[in-house]
Design a protein around this motif. Structure first.
Motif, PDB file in Angstrom:
ATOM      1  N   SER A  92     -14.054  14.365 -61.407  1.00  0.00           N
ATOM      2  CA  SER A  92     -13.282  15.048 -60.031  1.00  0.00           C
ATOM      3  C   SER A  92     -13.877  14.012 -58.969  1.00  0.00           C
ATOM      4  CB  SER A  92     -13.859  16.102 -59.660  1.00  0.00           C
ATOM      5  OG  SER A  92     -14.904  16.775 -59.238  1.00  0.00           O
ATOM      6  N   GLY A  93     -15.328  14.068 -59.229  1.00  0.00           N
ATOM      7  CA  GLY A  93     -15.633  12.791 -58.237  1.00  0.00           C
ATOM      8  C   GLY A  93     -15.177  11.454 -58.678  1.00  0.00           C
ATOM      9  N   GLU A  94     -16.005  10.852 -59.384  1.00  0.00           N
ATOM     10  CA  GLU A  94     -15.379   9.730 -60.238  1.00  0.00           C
ATOM     11  C   GLU A  94     -14.104   8.773 -59.650  1.00  0.00           C
ATOM     12  OE1 GLU A  94     -14.595   6.796 -64.145  1.00  0.00           O
ATOM     13  OE2 GLU A  94     -15.469   8.909 -63.438  1.00  0.00           O
ATOM     14  N   SER A  95     -12.898  10.403 -59.965  1.00  0.00           N
ATOM     15  CA  SER A  95     -11.651   9.910 -59.674  1.00  0.00           C
ATOM     16  C   SER A  95     -11.286  10.207 -58.426  1.00  0.00           C
ATOM     17  CB  SER A  95     -11.218  11.377 -60.230  1.00  0.00           C
ATOM     18  OG  SER A  95     -10.577  12.383 -60.197  1.00  0.00           O
ATOM     19  N   LEU A  96     -11.856  10.711 -57.864  1.00  0.00           N
ATOM     20  CA  LEU A  96     -11.930  10.509 -56.292  1.00  0.00           C
ATOM     21  C   LEU A  96     -11.736   9.701 -55.364  1.00  0.00           C
ATOM     22  CD1 LEU A  96     -12.607  14.826 -55.641  1.00  0.00           C
ATOM     23  CD2 LEU A  96     -10.263  13.230 -55.286  1.00  0.00           C
ATOM     24  N   PHE A  97     -12.595   8.869 -55.772  1.00  0.00           N
ATOM     25  CA  PHE A  97     -13.706   8.139 -55.050  1.00  0.00           C
ATOM     26  C   PHE A  97     -13.339   6.372 -56.034  1.00  0.00           C
ATOM     27  CE2 PHE A  97     -15.917  11.636 -53.665  1.00  0.00           C
ATOM     28  CZ  PHE A  97     -15.734  10.852 -52.669  1.00  0.00           C
ATOM     29  N   ASN A  98     -12.268   6.125 -56.963  1.00  0.00           N
ATOM     30  CA  ASN A  98     -12.333   5.134 -57.580  1.00  0.00           C
ATOM     31  C   ASN A  98     -11.363   4.271 -57.237  1.00  0.00           C
ATOM     32  OD1 ASN A  98     -10.797   6.553 -59.033  1.00  0.00           O
ATOM     33  ND2 ASN A  98     -11.628   6.623 -61.235  1.00  0.00           N
ATOM     34  N   ASP A  99     -10.648   4.514 -56.459  1.00  0.00           N
ATOM     35  CA  ASP A  99      -9.269   3.768 -56.302  1.00  0.00           C
ATOM     36  C   ASP A  99      -9.875   2.856 -55.694  1.00  0.00           C
ATOM     37  OD1 ASP A  99      -9.510   5.364 -54.006  1.00  0.00           O
ATOM     38  OD2 ASP A  99      -7.159   4.062 -53.866  1.00  0.00           O
ATOM     39  N   GLY A 100     -10.294   2.353 -54.634  1.00  0.00           N
ATOM     40  CA  GLY A 100     -11.116   1.132 -53.543  1.00  0.00           C
ATOM     41  C   GLY A 100     -10.898   0.113 -54.213  1.00  0.00           C
ATOM     42  N   VAL A 154      -7.824  -0.675 -56.671  1.00  0.00           N
ATOM     43  CA  VAL A 154      -6.884  -1.598 -55.554  1.00  0.00           C
ATOM     44  C   VAL A 154      -7.688  -3.194 -55.039  1.00  0.00           C
ATOM     45  CG1 VAL A 154      -6.250  -1.817 -53.423  1.00  0.00           C
ATOM     46  CG2 VAL A 154      -6.132   0.348 -55.260  1.00  0.00           C
ATOM     47  N   VAL A 155      -8.889  -3.203 -54.840  1.00  0.00           N
ATOM     48  CA  VAL A 155      -9.468  -4.526 -54.655  1.00  0.00           C
ATOM     49  C   VAL A 155      -9.536  -5.668 -55.295  1.00  0.00           C
ATOM     50  CG1 VAL A 155     -11.820  -5.580 -53.978  1.00  0.00           C
ATOM     51  CG2 VAL A 155     -11.021  -3.249 -52.640  1.00  0.00           C
ATOM     52  N   LEU A 156      -9.760  -5.418 -56.731  1.00  0.00           N
ATOM     53  CA  LEU A 156      -9.904  -6.142 -58.039  1.00  0.00           C
ATOM     54  C   LEU A 156      -8.236  -6.677 -58.330  1.00  0.00           C
ATOM     55  CD1 LEU A 156     -12.431  -3.672 -60.463  1.00  0.00           C
ATOM     56  CD2 LEU A 156     -12.517  -6.276 -59.877  1.00  0.00           C
ATOM     57  N   VAL A 157      -7.026  -5.462 -58.131  1.00  0.00           N
ATOM     58  CA  VAL A 157      -6.098  -6.125 -58.366  1.00  0.00           C
ATOM     59  C   VAL A 157      -5.777  -7.179 -57.377  1.00  0.00           C
ATOM     60  CG1 VAL A 157      -3.362  -4.803 -58.240  1.00  0.00           C
ATOM     61  CG2 VAL A 157      -5.213  -3.964 -59.684  1.00  0.00           C
ATOM     62  N   LYS A 166     -14.267  -3.507 -46.248  1.00  0.00           N
ATOM     63  CA  LYS A 166     -13.222  -3.171 -45.339  1.00  0.00           C
ATOM     64  C   LYS A 166     -11.859  -2.116 -46.293  1.00  0.00           C
ATOM     65  CE  LYS A 166      -9.352  -4.629 -42.318  1.00  0.00           C
ATOM     66  NZ  LYS A 166      -8.850  -5.507 -42.700  1.00  0.00           N
ATOM     67  N   GLU A 167     -12.010  -2.507 -47.376  1.00  0.00           N
ATOM     68  CA  GLU A 167     -10.686  -0.881 -47.960  1.00  0.00           C
ATOM     69  C   GLU A 167     -11.293   0.348 -48.300  1.00  0.00           C
ATOM     70  OE1 GLU A 167      -7.344  -0.462 -50.089  1.00  0.00           O
ATOM     71  OE2 GLU A 167      -7.752  -1.796 -49.792  1.00  0.00           O
ATOM     72  N   ALA A 168     -12.928   0.424 -48.801  1.00  0.00           N
ATOM     73  CA  ALA A 168     -13.991   1.771 -49.576  1.00  0.00           C
ATOM     74  C   ALA A 168     -14.049   1.720 -48.327  1.00  0.00           C
ATOM     75  CB  ALA A 168     -14.480   1.627 -50.665  1.00  0.00           C
ATOM     76  N   GLY A 169     -15.097   1.625 -47.614  1.00  0.00           N
ATOM     77  CA  GLY A 169     -16.406   1.709 -46.754  1.00  0.00           C
ATOM     78  C   GLY A 169     -14.782   1.827 -45.226  1.00  0.00           C
ATOM     79  N   GLY A 170     -14.255   1.176 -45.185  1.00  0.00           N
ATOM     80  CA  GLY A 170     -13.634   1.386 -44.076  1.00  0.00           C
ATOM     81  C   GLY A 170     -12.274   2.496 -44.033  1.00  0.00           C
ATOM     82  N   ILE A 215      -4.022  -1.110 -40.029  1.00  0.00           N
ATOM     83  CA  ILE A 215      -5.452  -2.109 -40.208  1.00  0.00           C
ATOM     84  C   ILE A 215      -5.786  -1.678 -41.187  1.00  0.00           C
ATOM     85  CG2 ILE A 215      -6.718  -0.075 -37.737  1.00  0.00           C
ATOM     86  CD1 ILE A 215      -8.367   1.151 -39.274  1.00  0.00           C
ATOM     87  N   ASN A 216      -5.376  -1.512 -42.955  1.00  0.00           N
ATOM     88  CA  ASN A 216      -5.419  -2.539 -44.336  1.00  0.00           C
ATOM     89  C   ASN A 216      -6.470  -2.110 -44.428  1.00  0.00           C
ATOM     90  OD1 ASN A 216      -3.256  -3.965 -44.078  1.00  0.00           O
ATOM     91  ND2 ASN A 216      -4.428  -5.064 -42.958  1.00  0.00           N
ATOM     92  N   ILE A 217      -7.022   0.093 -44.528  1.00  0.00           N
ATOM     93  CA  ILE A 217      -8.137   0.174 -45.464  1.00  0.00           C
ATOM     94  C   ILE A 217      -7.680   1.256 -46.095  1.00  0.00           C
ATOM     95  CG2 ILE A 217      -9.381   0.124 -43.235  1.00  0.00           C
ATOM     96  CD1 ILE A 217      -9.295   2.998 -42.648  1.00  0.00           C
ATOM     97  N   SER A 218      -8.311   1.533 -47.296  1.00  0.00           N
ATOM     98  CA  SER A 218      -7.873   3.124 -48.200  1.00  0.00           C
ATOM     99  C   SER A 218      -7.229   4.305 -47.386  1.00  0.00           C
ATOM    100  CB  SER A 218      -9.133   3.044 -49.385  1.00  0.00           C
ATOM    101  OG  SER A 218      -8.283   3.665 -50.687  1.00  0.00           O
ATOM    102  N   GLY A 219      -6.053   4.525 -47.810  1.00  0.00           N
ATOM    103  CA  GLY A 219      -4.931   5.971 -47.554  1.00  0.00           C
ATOM    104  C   GLY A 219      -5.731   6.791 -48.064  1.00  0.00           C
ATOM    105  N   PRO A 220      -6.303   6.143 -49.630  1.00  0.00           N
ATOM    106  CA  PRO A 220      -6.377   7.626 -50.136  1.00  0.00           C
ATOM    107  C   PRO A 220      -8.011   7.960 -50.127  1.00  0.00           C
ATOM    108  CG  PRO A 220      -5.287   6.540 -51.679  1.00  0.00           C
ATOM    109  CD  PRO A 220      -5.899   5.359 -50.608  1.00  0.00           C
ATOM    110  N   LEU A 221      -9.108   7.177 -50.030  1.00  0.00           N
ATOM    111  CA  LEU A 221     -10.778   6.760 -49.508  1.00  0.00           C
ATOM    112  C   LEU A 221     -10.401   8.308 -48.210  1.00  0.00           C
ATOM    113  CD1 LEU A 221     -12.136   4.536 -51.194  1.00  0.00           C
ATOM    114  CD2 LEU A 221     -12.506   6.785 -51.670  1.00  0.00           C
TER     115      LEU A 221
END
Length: 414
Positions: free
Chosen positions: A168-176, A179-182, A207-211, A254-260
């Motif tokens: 569950s932890g992996e699935s919650l935090f791996n989208d950032g 998205v950057v790789l894509v 910026k994406e994940a940390g922000g 501000i272009n950061i990860s909404g899911p995170l």
């Protein structure tokens, strides 16, 4: 009025399919409603135009009115991730933090590379035309495990708490990182590859994940303080709704990860010491509200996934490539788990059974489909977008239906 009409039809369909699943299929709700939607879609594709052409035209128009990528990433996913985060014990996450960080970052990168090469060379063997950079693009969007699918299935599993938290932890935090790789691979395809460097990628990821995590923590803290001050369950529900809806607008602006942002806010609110000292009645109402939101939107999401079959042109013509892609993704998932386990000195030793559960429990879902649908049609690469959407659909359906229905059996094996 058009939006109200579309959403009303969707809710009515959801309630009917939800009832049919509970009454007859008796499967986990997310899988059951999606299977019913897929069966209805297949019937409509093959027989609809001959039996009720006007209905097919209206229904196709309804499905086309949804911007699935925006609806998922900008709406449904934010609510579901917040609902998931608010019910999670952050102390469990702390115990498994090294595994969660590793699998949500390093494993995504390894999987992207592995999927790209395995798919490319496999397609060559079977004499299918393939473009390596598009194989990497597919690898990037299919590598993150889907939080909605994973959290939905985990509710019904009989596995150890340690493995459950890892998945569950992996699935919650791996989208950032996905998205950057894509984004990076799309820049290369669009001719902006000269601006790609390790430092630029690192800044983009930060910026994406940390922000996203930083803003989520801030919003979550402010909301928990406000909830504690008013001590009213109705106000608490309204405040948390404002966190999800307003938090997404802030993240997008501000272009950061909404899911995170949503995951972090949910974790902070759900684990705030002030919240834990609040009245049991208030916490109970708040928990029940978000549990209900989670159940409704889960059903809506998986019905949309089932009906996406109607919008993919000539999807069945990609069945061979789809099967190859499923095998490539599973092999890459194993590699992405096995390599970190061998190299990184985790506190606990990973048994074969644990690795098997982590591999088979890495479900793909709506996030991958949304990322696939967000890919633009790039001049010079005509047809590649439709191919990626189709094979992504095959992988997601296999993942949710086959892996989702058999993961409990895998978990019980010795």
């Amino acid at each position: 009025m058009e939006l109200y009409y579309s959403f009303s039809v969707l809710i009515v369909i959801t309630s009917i399919f939800y009832y049919l699943n509970l009454r007859y299929l008796k499967m986990p709700s997310s899988i059951g409603v999606m299977i019913i939607a897929m069966v209805v879609s297949i019937v409509l594709v093959f027989f609809g135009n001959r039996i009720f052409p006007d209905l097919i035209l209206k229904f196709s128009s309804l499905m086309n009115s949804f911007d699935f990528s925006e609806l998922l990433m900008g709406g449904i996913l934010n609510f579901l991730l917040f609902a998931g985060g608010i019910h999670i014990n952050i102390n469990d996450f702390k115990k498994e933090r090294l595994s969660i960080i590793t699998f949500s970052t390093v494993s995504v990168i390894i999987s992207t590379i592995a999927v790209g090469y395995i798919l490319y060379y496999s397609l060559q063997i079977f004499h299918f035309k393939a473009n390596l950079i598009y194989c990497f693009l597919f690898g990037a969007l299919i590598s993150p495990t889907d939080p909605v699918a994973v959290l939905s299935i985990l509710k019904n599993l009989n596995i150890s708490r340690s493995i459950e938290i890892k998945i569950s932890g992996e699935s919650l935090f791996n989208d950032g990182i996905s998205v950057v790789l894509v984004a990076v691979i799309l820049k290369i395809l669009e001719g902006g590859g000269q601006n790609i460097s390790f430092s630029n990628i690192a800044i983009l990821l930060l910026k994406e994940a940390g922000g996203g995590m930083l803003v989520g923590i801030l919003i979550g803290y402010l909301a928990s303080v406000a909830i504690n001050k008013v001590k009213d369950y109705k106000a608490s529900i309204i405040i948390t709704l404002a966190v999800v809806m307003g938090g997404y607008l802030v993240a997008k602006s501000i272009n950061i990860s909404g899911p995170l942002t949503m995951v972090s806010a949910g974790l902070i609110i759900g684990n705030s010491k002030k919240m834990q000292l609040s009245t049991r009645t208030m916490k109970g109402y708040l928990g029940f509200f978000w549990e209900l939101i989670d159940e409704i939107l889960n059903a809506v999401l998986f019905i949309l996934i089932g009906f996406e079959l109607l919008l993919i042109p000539n999807v069945l013509s990609y069945w061979q490539v789809g099967i190859i892609s499923i095998l490539a993704v599973l092999l890459a998932r194993y590699i992405s788990i096995k390599i970190p386990v061998l190299i990184i000195p985790f506190k606990e030793k990973y048994s074969r059974q644990t690795i098997r559960i982590l591999v088979w429990g890495g479900l793909r879902g709506g996030v991958s489909i949304a990322l696939a649908l967000s890919i633009p049609e790039i001049p010079g690469y005509e047809g590649h977008r439709n191919a990626i959407i189709a094979i992504t659909y095959f992988v997601v359906i296999f993942s949710i239906v086959v892996q989702g229905l058999t993961i409990n059996k895998i978990a019980q094996e010795k």
